[in-house]
Design a protein around this motif. Structure first.
Motif, PDB file in Angstrom:
ATOM      1  N   GLN A  74       0.888  -1.091  -0.192  1.00 23.97           N
ATOM      2  CA  GLN A  74      -0.096  -0.063   0.096  1.00 23.97           C
ATOM      3  C   GLN A  74       0.917   1.198  -0.217  1.00 23.97           C
ATOM      4  O   GLN A  74       0.492   2.400  -0.220  1.00 23.97           O
ATOM      5  N   LYS A  94       3.969   3.636  -4.338  1.00 28.31           N
ATOM      6  CA  LYS A  94       2.940   4.435  -4.987  1.00 28.31           C
ATOM      7  C   LYS A  94       3.524   5.198  -6.337  1.00 28.31           C
ATOM      8  O   LYS A  94       4.838   5.173  -6.213  1.00 28.31           O
ATOM      9  N   ALA A 135      -1.450   6.201  -8.349  1.00 33.35           N
ATOM     10  CA  ALA A 135      -1.678   4.631  -8.426  1.00 33.35           C
ATOM     11  C   ALA A 135      -0.730   4.209  -7.090  1.00 33.35           C
ATOM     12  O   ALA A 135      -0.013   4.893  -6.850  1.00 33.35           O
ATOM     13  N   GLY A 170      -0.073   0.347  -4.721  1.00 34.74           N
ATOM     14  CA  GLY A 170      -0.564  -1.031  -4.250  1.00 34.74           C
ATOM     15  C   GLY A 170       0.543  -1.999  -4.709  1.00 34.74           C
ATOM     16  O   GLY A 170       0.173  -3.190  -5.086  1.00 34.74           O
ATOM     17  N   THR A 213      -5.394   2.176  -9.085  1.00 34.43           N
ATOM     18  CA  THR A 213      -4.754   0.758  -8.799  1.00 34.43           C
ATOM     19  C   THR A 213      -3.711   0.354 -10.028  1.00 34.43           C
ATOM     20  O   THR A 213      -3.511   1.161 -10.996  1.00 34.43           O
ATOM     21  N   THR A 234      -2.085  -2.784 -12.319  1.00 36.31           N
ATOM     22  CA  THR A 234      -2.577  -4.366 -12.966  1.00 36.31           C
ATOM     23  C   THR A 234      -1.069  -4.712 -13.261  1.00 36.31           C
ATOM     24  O   THR A 234      -0.322  -3.973 -14.024  1.00 36.31           O
TER      25      THR A 234
END
Length: 301
Positions: free
Chosen positions: A184, A187, A202, A204, A253, A255
């Protein structure tokens, strides 16, 4: 290709070739992106101090056909005998210090101060006729002119800024996050000069080390992976084969585009292919990365 010694930073330079730093040898190599052929571009730069294990030539950037190298953790404060800063490459075997970032850091320490007074600079990015530099130890981005003036552009809390990308006047920064580098806290943030704060783009991904734009202003980031160290292990890499190339999405987020990767350190994007540099001295390609333009974060530039 493989066989480099502890590869670290990278850049696209003359001839659309890939240029990669070898901190342990004080060397920059040129890699043909089509064939993987390697030649020495520059040598004789301050090498990493073996007892420390990190530092030396961290990154390389070009202004026109002139190369500049970012060198860190080689000063007297860590047992070295060289200046910390930006070196201009004058010939294949000679270079000139143009900006003494170590001296600036000593004269302008962060608050609170950290245990390496000259800082640990990570990435070098061309910006408006000069450079931006991240200091992952002092948690700030510096602005450096070609005549050697250094200033603090923005300061952060303990977020460990690493890689840089630029779109217009907006600066994008990858954050590894503080120990233990939780996902978390991995970033990408953005800011403009004059701002005292950055906005989240973003989050994660574990231990982010770089950020780059691909086709369609799609924003990609490079995660080094799972870090299993403890307090006092600052600067140690992630576990082998836990890294990934990720894409920033509009909902904030990431991907995963490709993985697992083995301790990646930097990347460059040419066309629709990512070239990923690893701590083990390899360069990997990831093809067809763009896909639909999910990550256009620069419409205001």
């Amino acid at each position: 290709m493989s066989g480099l010694k502890g590869a670290q930073g990278s850049s696209i330079g003359p001839g659309h070739a890939l240029y990669v730093t070898e901190p342990s040898d004080g060397r920059i190599v040129r890699i043909d992106p089509d064939t993987g052929a390697v030649t020495t571009f520059a040598s004789g730069l301050p090498a990493a101090i073996p007892e420390i294990g990190v530092g030396g030539v961290m990154d390389v950037e070009f202004i026109g056909h002139t190369a500049y190298a970012l060198v860190t953790l080689v000063g007297p404060d860590v047992g070295g005998h060289n200046a910390v800063g930006i070196y201009r490459i004058d010939s294949p075997t000679t270079s000139t210090l143009i900006a003494d970032i170590g001296a600036f850091s000593l004269a302008h320490p962060p608050i609170p101060a950290f245990f390496v007074p000259t800082g640990v600079q990570y990435a070098l990015q061309r910006y408006e006729g000069g450079f931006l530099v991240t200091d992952g130890h002092h948690n700030r981005v510096l602005r450096v002119t070609l005549d050697g003036r250094v200033s603090e552009l923005i300061a952060f809390d303990d977020i460990v800024p690493t890689g840089l990308a630029v779109a217009g006047r907006t600066v994008y920064v990858a954050e590894a996050g503080p120990i233990p580098h939780l996902p978390q806290n991995g970033k990408v943030v953005a800011f403009r000069p004059g701002s005292q704060t950055a906005i989240n783009v973003a989050a994660g991904a574990r231990l982010l080390v770089d950020v780059e734009f691909g086709r369609g202003r799609t924003l990609f980031a490079l995660a080094q992976g799972f870090w299993a160290g403890k307090d006092g292990d600052e600067g140690t890499p992630a576990q082998p084969n836990t890294g990934s190339l990720v894409r920033a999405e509009r909902d904030g987020t990431f991907t995963v585009v490709a993985g697992p990767l083995d301790r990646p350190t930097s990347m460059e994007i040419i066309g629709n292919t990512a070239y990923v540099v690893t701590l083990g001295g390899e360069v990997w390609t990831v093809d067809h990365i763009a896909g639909p333009p999910h990550g256009d974060h620069s419409s205001d530039d």
